[in-house]
Design an enzyme around this catalytic site. Structure first.
Site, short mmCIF file in Angstrom:
data_model
loop_
_atom_site.label_atom_id
_atom_site.label_comp_id
_atom_site.label_asym_id
_atom_site.label_seq_id
_atom_site.Cartn_x
_atom_site.Cartn_y
_atom_site.Cartn_z
N ARG A 1 28.07 33.83 37.98
CA ARG A 1 27.77 34.59 39.18
C ARG A 1 26.85 33.68 40.11
O ARG A 1 25.70 34.14 40.13
CB ARG A 1 27.52 36.16 39.06
N LYS B 1 34.50 45.12 50.86
CA LYS B 1 34.60 44.99 49.45
C LYS B 1 35.35 46.12 49.14
O LYS B 1 34.89 47.60 49.23
CB LYS B 1 33.20 45.27 48.49
N ARG C 1 41.68 43.86 41.35
CA ARG C 1 41.58 42.66 41.66
C ARG C 1 42.93 41.77 41.18
O ARG C 1 43.16 41.89 40.12
CB ARG C 1 40.49 41.81 41.06
N ARG D 1 42.46 40.36 36.92
CA ARG D 1 41.18 39.83 36.79
C ARG D 1 41.15 39.19 35.38
O ARG D 1 40.52 38.04 35.40
CB ARG D 1 39.86 40.69 37.09
N GLU E 1 42.90 42.15 46.40
CA GLU E 1 43.06 43.16 45.80
C GLU E 1 44.02 44.09 46.03
O GLU E 1 44.80 43.97 47.27
CB GLU E 1 41.90 43.97 46.64
N PHE F 1 41.97 37.71 50.49
CA PHE F 1 40.83 37.18 51.06
C PHE F 1 40.70 35.81 50.72
O PHE F 1 39.71 35.26 51.34
CB PHE F 1 39.45 37.94 50.53
N LYS G 1 27.57 40.34 46.48
CA LYS G 1 28.28 41.76 46.79
C LYS G 1 27.10 42.58 47.22
O LYS G 1 26.13 42.54 46.46
CB LYS G 1 28.98 42.46 45.63
#
Length: 447
Positions: A313, A159, A164, A179, A208, A241, A319
């Site tokens: 979410r 992470k 982002r 983001r 990122e 990712f 996370k």
């Protein structure tokens, strides 16, 4: 993004006696503020602010201020609104969330759903060059809890504490979005050049942007954020990712394992977030510790069979970050509003100064407080009050509170030059005197 913040809310006119504002009035006013630019725009924006707030009652002014500053906690997040639209339009919630993913605009999706139903929603498609709402992760206290949510096999990604980004490439044209779907292309020329070197003609990547120091280790988030706004020292690099589209193939409905395989084919390892596939908790814990040792803020555990989703979410991405705690002293407290009216809510937190004596303020928080804690601290802190204002009550620095937080960042806002990130109250430590609270040196060591 209307160019209005805390400074623009100073010296507001007195509130109106009667409520006359409509939702449309507020929307029109904010839209007008956001459209202003160039010479004279600041004065014109101030006029619009005064006109809007002058027409608002006391409660309406408080709500408008919360909207502008981002402090309105009313729970109406994108996932909840997407579900509400689904109920109103009599279409499946999954259909709404997929359309939202592709459109990136909740208002467009709501109009399509309410006026055209499922057929209108089906017309939304991934378009290279148009950003889509990113998939988000929920939180877990440890990797074992995360794996219970995702199942195995799962991926454990580093992470990164960066910005982002979503990158779209069409031939030699590259666009970089944040983001919140803002265009960052002009601020990240290094990212553009990295993506132009990839062996692909059309691609949409999720990742990122991270500032990296001379030693190759990640720099603090503030350095990345400032670097993404203007040129400063430190190299800004892209790490990806996920792949959402590759050379004509949309991948958002494919399982994670398929998307990640496509990513590996077109993005070299040095441009990918480190990923470890695991089948058990021991492997996941080892990956978590390796990520922390490399200077990252934790990991994201991802279900290998999950599609790319948006809105809530969900449990497909989870996370995990280490939890830091400090014992700090309450220096002052602010009266609450809304459902916390009449209660002392927002705590001013300080660390002990071992050299000069006294305490150094690190920031404020009202998070983590239950109704029971609010009632208790109101009575307790009023008994410690040395100065009672209309908004802030200053207290004797005697009450110790245990605070959890995600990290420490540099800040010119507070005397110690640092501030806590995402601080929340865990419990009060009446058993601990203020003389045993954590020091500012301990906080600086975390930085």
């Amino acid at each position: 993004q209307i160019g209005l913040g805390y400074a623009g809310l100073r010296d507001l006119p007195p509130p109106a006696e009667a409520a006359t504002l409509t939702v449309r009035d507020v929307d029109t006013a904010f839209e007008s503020m956001g459209a202003l630019s160039g010479q004279g725009s600041q004065a014109r924006r101030r006029e619009l602010v005064h006109r809007l707030f002058g027409a608002a009652t006391v409660d309406e002014q408080r709500m408008l201020g919360g909207l502008v500053t981002g402090e309105l906690r009313q729970g109406a997040q994108a996932g909840l609104l997407a579900d509400a639209i689904a109920v109103a339009a009599l279409v499946p919630a999954g259909t709404i969330r997929r359309a939202l993913l592709l459109a990136g605009d909740l208002k467009l999706v709501a109009v399509a759903a309410l006026l055209g139903g499922a057929p209108a929603l089906a017309e939304f498609a991934l378009t290279v060059g148009r950003p889509i709402a990113p998939m988000l992760a929920q939180s877990a206290a440890d990797v074992g809890t995360a794996l219970a949510a995702t199942g195995v096999p799962a991926a454990v990604d580093d992470k990164l504490d960066g910005v982002r980004i979503q990158v779209h490439r069409e031939g030699e044209t590259v666009a970089v979005f944040s983001r919140s779907l803002d265009d960052l292309t002009g601020r990240m020329p290094e990212v553009v050049q990295q993506v132009l070197r990839l062996p692909v003609a059309r691609v949409v990547l999720d990742g990122e942007a991270l500032a990296v120091g001379p030693d190759g280790r990640p720099m603090p988030f503030q350095d990345t954020a400032s670097r993404s706004m203007r040129r400063e020292s430190g190299s800004l690099r892209a790490y990806f990712f996920d792949a959402l589209h590759v050379d004509g193939s949309d991948l958002i409905d494919e399982p994670g394992a398929v998307r990640w395989a496509a990513l590996d084919e077109v993005v070299p390892e040095e441009m990918r977030v480190r990923r470890v596939m695991v089948s058990g908790e021991a492997e996941a814990e080892a990956a978590f510790q390796a990520s922390l040792s490399a200077g990252h803020e934790g990991v994201v555990v991802k279900a290998a069979e999950a599609a790319y989703d948006v809105g809530r979410r969900g449990s497909a991405w989870v996370k995990v970050k280490p939890r830091h705690t400090l014992d700090l002293v309450v220096l002052a407290v602010e009266w609450g509003h809304g459902r916390r009216t009449g209660k002392l809510s927002n705590l001013h937190l300080g660390a002990r100064d071992p050299r000069g004596g006294g305490f150094v303020m690190l920031g404020k928080t009202f998070k983590g407080l239950t109704d029971q804690m609010l009632a208790w601290q109101t009575e307790k802190l009023l008994s410690l009050a040395v100065e009672r204002g209309d908004w802030v009550v200053k207290v004797r620095p005697e009450l110790v509170v245990e605070v959890a937080f995600d990290g420490v960042q540099r800040s010119t806002r507070y005397p110690g030059g640092v501030a806590l990130r995402f601080a929340r109250v865990l419990r009060y430590r009446e058993d601990k005197p203020a003389s045993e609270a954590d020091t500012i040196d301990a906080v600086l060591a975390l930085l």
